[in-house]
Design an enzyme around this catalytic site. Structure first.
Site, short mmCIF file in Angstrom:
data_model
loop_
_atom_site.label_atom_id
_atom_site.label_comp_id
_atom_site.label_asym_id
_atom_site.label_seq_id
_atom_site.Cartn_x
_atom_site.Cartn_y
_atom_site.Cartn_z
N VAL A 110 -113.24 -41.01 12.69
CA VAL A 110 -114.70 -41.76 12.61
C VAL A 110 -113.93 -43.19 12.13
CG1 VAL A 110 -116.78 -42.35 11.40
CG2 VAL A 110 -116.19 -39.94 11.58
N MET B 199 -111.15 -32.00 13.81
CA MET B 199 -112.41 -31.69 14.84
C MET B 199 -112.40 -33.61 15.57
SD MET B 199 -113.31 -29.26 15.32
CE MET B 199 -114.38 -28.88 16.32
N GLY B 200 -111.39 -34.78 14.77
CA GLY B 200 -112.15 -35.80 15.52
C GLY B 200 -111.75 -36.85 13.83
N LEU C 76 -112.02 -45.06 9.58
CA LEU C 76 -112.44 -44.63 8.56
C LEU C 76 -112.44 -43.52 8.02
CD1 LEU C 76 -116.23 -45.50 9.46
CD2 LEU C 76 -115.20 -47.04 7.93
N GLY C 77 -111.74 -42.37 8.64
CA GLY C 77 -111.44 -41.06 8.30
C GLY C 77 -110.86 -40.07 9.94
N ASP D 158 -124.06 -28.49 4.69
CA ASP D 158 -122.47 -28.60 4.49
C ASP D 158 -122.29 -29.99 3.56
OD1 ASP D 158 -119.42 -29.15 4.34
OD2 ASP D 158 -119.57 -30.44 6.67
N LYS E 238 -118.17 -41.65 15.94
CA LYS E 238 -117.41 -40.50 15.50
C LYS E 238 -117.01 -39.56 17.63
CE LYS E 238 -117.51 -35.95 13.78
NZ LYS E 238 -118.44 -34.54 13.43
#
Length: 769
Positions: A30, A27-28, A22-23, A144, A50
């Site tokens: 998904v 940092m990581g 998905l993206g 955020d 995630k």
């Protein structure tokens, strides 16, 4: 949206199989995923997993922060925040799983389709204010809130990523002076270092999100990051692109003094609250939502078939899904004026990708695909009828016919759950047709007939009206079922039989009714229209008439057959016979000649028969149904679960008979009368059942209040949560037009979607549960 994973063995994270990316960000990543022990093509049963990058240094501080993210997500309970499903901060690569939201981010939607209309911004803001209030109720700040962290689902937005959520009284885990957040969507006090963050900080971020949604750009956009920070620190927002009716509300959210900003509840009130009924997304956004769901279903379908994902089309996101990725800055809607001493905003970087998404989806599904407001494309061809898939016929290319079509067993077949059979570009919609209409779905058209020969055709994609023909109800209130053949809608009424072009409503052919007759009902099978007639004056009619007319070539009448008295309703053509009931007594005619093939015994009553695999099931008889031999019309047995039945039965494969009453749903062997399974309704299963239907290997119920639920046909196992469709024409109590409850309900199922018509004229389409 979805990005294909490299070929090879399935990738697993905890109990989940990764389906597509998905993206990703610093940092990581998904991923879309499903449980390894439960492959599914239903996006509502999927999750977004995630994970962190494997090359990160996973020290105790990092794992502590990840644990905090899991705890934050678990603490928030809101209809407008993604729900935490699972997580493990102690795994070699920590991960967490939240519900998958089948829709684009707000950043992506605005980038691809432009700013949202005022009504959608108001509803979006009210829903996000509700989410912010729910976050604060969990003693958290989000910190955020930005367009990339707002996903757009069909029923409203969802706030995601509590990765930097911070408890009101917590000690920061970040280094002294570090600032976590997204430049351009941060509050002044946040930029100052985070020591003075308060609930109003999230409201400032929400104001920036609304400005972006309404204008297509952030209120503090600038080329230079220093200029962005300077403008935020002084709350110098650029709101020229925000519509005037929203500008004052957004400006209050962006006040420099936190005390001057409205609270979440006040903000929701200023925006008018979350509206009842379908969320007011514009049609292009609804198309994007549908595209996301389609791509997820395709990924799940391939996983369920144990195939690889190498052939799944890449629908690469122009906007990262991952909240840790770099911020997205869509193109401004118009040139910005230069501000003294600061940089001018860069010109656009968005590209038109919506059409590309439609082409990719078409390549995957085998159908033409438009993803715009009307989204027309090539119509999928239906498979031949017969023993294969009930309710689909080559001649009519119909995707869904009244009560499932041939045999009228309320079985919509396997294509009812296949997204490839869905109208191109479809997304959920609500509309109205004349009360008492009967409707069919054929390709891109939702065609309805009404009393006195009336007709209404809607776009199956978005529910918009194509054309309408008023009926003559002065003396004829019958509503024959719609007959769709070779691009035309055949309507039987006082004007006789007339054919209208589906796309334009132009009359293309007509034929007079038999002299002195008016139609009672009709059934179309394999290009032949079977119609039952009574006399013009019902009291004077002494006999009835059944005719067969070919709709190919000259449209000639093949045969006419008189009955000893007036037929009760529409004929039923199946397996080479045409069944009618005369004063409740069943009668079978040979479909080729019209000659009588069998008669039911004197005194035998059979209402609304269904025929399948040599069995005839007669409709509700209080608390029971009657089963006959379809060849001889000899009674076989009577089946009763107990209480009065709440809906007509549904006859499935292998002689399985499905019934429902106020207490539950039941499956019987129609041949032996043996009960196969029982599901007793639970307290949360509200609404009296008004319709039973079969789709694939599941049996569904639909209530007049549009409550929907599915069970497995074989064992009654629950395979879905109860959901409720809502339309603008439906009241909170389930009324269908003018506050009136009751009446009847019709259901059409096709391509994983339902099209529900209430007797008052409300029509609502939505996803299968």
């Amino acid at each position: 949206m979805l990005e294909v994973l490299p070929g090879g063995p399935p990738r697993l994270v905890g109990p989940y199989r990764l389906l597509a990316r998905l993206g990703s960000g610093g940092m990581g990543e998904v991923h879309l995923a499903c449980r390894t022990d439960g492959p599914t093509e239903d996006p509502r049963r999927m999750v977004a997993v995630k994970t962190v990058h494997g090359d990160l240094e996973l020290d105790d501080a990092f794992r502590s922060r990840f644990r905090r993210e899991i705890a934050a997500a678990r603490a928030v309970r809101s209809p407008y925040a993604a729900v935490l499903v699972d997580g493990d901060a102690e795994a070699r690569l920590p991960w967490l799983a939240t519900e998958f939201v089948a829709g684009p981010s707000l950043a992506e939607a605005v980038d691809r389709t432009g700013p949202l209309p005022v009504a959608a911004v108001r509803a979006l803001g009210a829903a996000l204010a509700r989410a912010v209030a729910d976050v604060h109720a969990a003693n958290l700040l989000h910190r955020d809130l930005k367009p990339g962290n707002v996903l757009l689902a069909v029923d409203g937005p969802r706030v995601i990523d509590f990765g930097i959520a911070h408890a009101f009284d917590a000690t920061a885990l970040t280094a002294t002076g570090a600032v976590l957040g997204t430049p351009g969507f941060m509050a002044p006090e946040h930029l100052a270092g985070g020591a003075a963050l308060v609930p109003a900080t999230d409201v400032f971020c929400l104001g920036s999100v609304l400005a972006f949604a309404a204008s297509g750009r952030g209120p503090f956009d600038d080329d230079e990051m220093a200029a962005v920070a300077y403008r935020i620190s002084r709350a110098q927002a650029e709101l020229d692109g925000v519509p005037e009716e929203l500008r004052a509300i957004v400006a209050r959210c962006l006040a420099l003094d936190p005390a001057a900003r409205p609270g979440p509840a006040e903000l929701a009130g200023l925006l008018g609250g979350v509206p009842d009924g379908p969320f007011p997304w514009p049609a292009p956004v609804r198309s994007l939502i549908a595209v996301t769901g389609e791509a997820a279903r395709a990924a799940g379908l391939r996983a369920g078939s144990r195939a690889g994902l190498a052939e799944l089309p890449t629908l690469g996101p122009s906007v990262p899904y991952s909240p840790t990725a770099a911020p997205h800055r869509p193109a401004p809607a118009a040139p910005r004026r230069r501000r003294p001493g600061r940089a001018v905003v860069a010109a656009g970087l968005a590209v038109a990708v919506l059409a590309t998404v439609g082409v990719l989806l078409a390549a995957r599904s085998g159908t033409g695909g438009g993803t715009g407001a009307s989204g027309t494309g090539s119509t999928p061809s239906a498979s031949p009828s017969g023993s294969g898939t009930p309710g689909t016929r080559t001649a009519s290319r119909a995707l869904a016919l009244p009560d499932g079509g041939e045999g009228r067993t309320r079985d919509f077949g396997t294509t009812a759950a296949d997204p490839k059979a869905r109208p191109a570009g479809w997304s959920p919609w609500a509309a109205r047709v004349p009360g008492g209409s009967r409707c069919a779905l054929s390709g891109e058209f939702f065609a309805c007939t009404s009393a006195g020969g009336g007709a209404t055709v809607l776009s199956a994609t978005d529910g918009k009206r194509r054309w309408t023909l008023d009926g003559d109800v002065s003396g004829d209130m019958a509503t024959p079922d719609p007959a769709v053949h070779d691009g035309a809608l055949y309507v039987t009424g006082p004007r006789g039989l007339r054919a209208y072009d589906l796309a334009s409503g132009r009359e293309v052919w007509r034929a007079a009714a038999p002299e002195g007759r008016r139609a009672k009902g009709s059934d179309l099978v394999d290009g032949v229209l079977y119609t039952s007639y009574t006399g013009v004056v019902a009291e004077a009619a002494t006999d009835g008439l059944v005719t067969a007319r070919s709709l190919d070539g000259a449209r000639a009448v093949r045969w006419s057959s008189r009955t000893e008295t007036v037929p009760d309703g529409e004929p039923l053509a199946v397996d080479g016979r045409v069944y009618v009931t005369v004063l409740g007594r069943p009668l079978a005619l040979d479909a080729r000649s019209g000659k009588v093939a069998a008669r039911g015994a004197e005194g035998l009553l059979c209402d609304a028969p269904q025929v399948r695999e040599g069995l005839m099931v007669c409709g509700r008889e209080g608390n029971a149904v009657r089963v006959l031999d379809a060849t001889t019309l000899r009674p076989l047995r009577r089946i009763a679960p107990g209480a009065d039945l709440a809906a007509p039965p549904a006859l499935g494969p292998r002689g399985t008979l499905f019934l429902t009453d106020a207490g539950g749903v039941y499956a019987y062997d129609a041949r032996t009368g043996r009960e196969r399974w029982t599901h007793q309704k639970q307290d949360q299963e509200q609404g009296a059942t008004g319709y039973l239907y079969l789709v694939g290997d599941r049996v569904g119920t639909a209530s007049l209040g549009l409550q929907l639920k599915l069970w497995g046909q074989s064992d009654g196992s629950s395979s879905s949560k109860q959901v409720q469709l809502r339309g603008p024409a439906q009241g909170a109590d389930g009324s269908d037009g003018n506050g009136e409850n009751g009446g009847s309900i019709d259901v059409l199922a096709a391509g994983g979607a339902l099209f529900v018509t209430l007797s008052g004229g409300a029509v609502v389409s939505g996803y299968l549960p």
